[in-house]
Design a protein around this motif. Structure first.
Motif, short mmCIF file in Angstrom:
data_model
loop_
_atom_site.label_atom_id
_atom_site.label_comp_id
_atom_site.label_asym_id
_atom_site.label_seq_id
_atom_site.Cartn_x
_atom_site.Cartn_y
_atom_site.Cartn_z
N ALA A 114 0.89 -1.27 0.18
CA ALA A 114 0.14 -0.02 -0.12
C ALA A 114 0.63 1.29 -0.03
N LYS A 115 0.29 2.35 -0.74
CA LYS A 115 1.33 3.57 -0.69
C LYS A 115 0.41 4.68 -0.72
N THR A 116 -0.84 4.50 -0.73
CA THR A 116 -2.01 5.82 -0.52
C THR A 116 -3.21 5.29 0.66
N GLN A 117 -3.79 6.44 0.76
CA GLN A 117 -4.80 6.13 2.10
C GLN A 117 -6.12 5.33 1.18
N GLY A 118 -6.41 5.52 0.11
CA GLY A 118 -7.11 4.82 -0.76
C GLY A 118 -7.10 3.13 -0.66
N GLU A 119 -5.83 2.86 -0.10
CA GLU A 119 -5.68 1.23 0.07
C GLU A 119 -6.00 1.18 1.75
N LEU A 120 -6.43 1.74 2.36
CA LEU A 120 -6.83 1.51 3.79
C LEU A 120 -7.29 0.20 3.98
N GLY A 121 -8.45 0.02 3.14
CA GLY A 121 -9.44 -1.22 3.16
C GLY A 121 -8.33 -2.50 2.92
N LYS A 122 -7.52 -2.47 2.29
CA LYS A 122 -6.80 -3.44 1.76
C LYS A 122 -5.80 -4.08 3.12
N VAL A 123 -5.36 -2.98 3.65
CA VAL A 123 -4.24 -3.05 5.07
C VAL A 123 -5.16 -3.66 6.12
#
Length: 159
Positions: A114-123
């Motif tokens: 992950a590199k952006t806030q948009g990938e919060l769900g994945k994390v």
């Protein structure tokens, strides 16, 4: 002794020692556990992990009630909810410190890439099963957001 047996034993002790707060919380907890067993159609009872889910749910209810009663300036009810919260916390696994959570978050971010806030769900999807019962979900979410924001800022500086 599993968690259900410990709760039952502590309920008997609270009854003997006339600890009214413990007694009411443990009765409520046993009832919530029974309701979950009925809901899941488990005749042999819930395992410890499922019981921790029930306890976590009850703790969340107490936290929300404390917030609402604080807003309503009802200190008497805030104190009651806090004492119930403390009784419930006795049955939770040791809670992780923020630094431990931060380390787990960094590992999960690397795993996902992950590199952006948009990938919060994945994390969060990877992280929450590992942290279940060991850390407050809101705190984990906050730390993930902070770490992803740091990564975004770092990327902006590098450009």
């Amino acid at each position: 002794m599993n968690l259900k047996e410990k709760i039952s034993s502590d309920l008997k002790n609270a009854l003997r020692e006339k600890k009214t707060v413990d007694l009411s919380v443990l009765r409520m907890l046993q009832s919530a556990i029974r309701n979950k067993e009925i809901e899941k159609k488990k005749r042999d009872g819930l395992d410890d992990e499922e019981i921790i889910e029930v306890i976590t749910s009850e703790i969340k209810k107490r936290k929300e009630a404390i917030e609402e009663y604080t807003k309503g300036q009802r200190q008497d009810l805030v104190d009651k909810e806090k004492s119930e919260f403390e009784v419930l916390m006795r049955y939770m696994p040791k809670q992780m410190e923020e630094m431990e959570i931060r380390e787990e978050v960094k590992k999960a971010i690397q795993e996902v890439g992950a590199k952006t806030q948009g990938e919060l769900g994945k994390v969060m999807k990877i992280l929450m099963p590992r942290m279940k019962g060991k850390a407050d979900g809101a705190l984990v979410n906050k730390v993930v957001r902070e770490e992803l924001q740091k990564l975004e800022e770092l990327q902006i500086r590098e450009k």
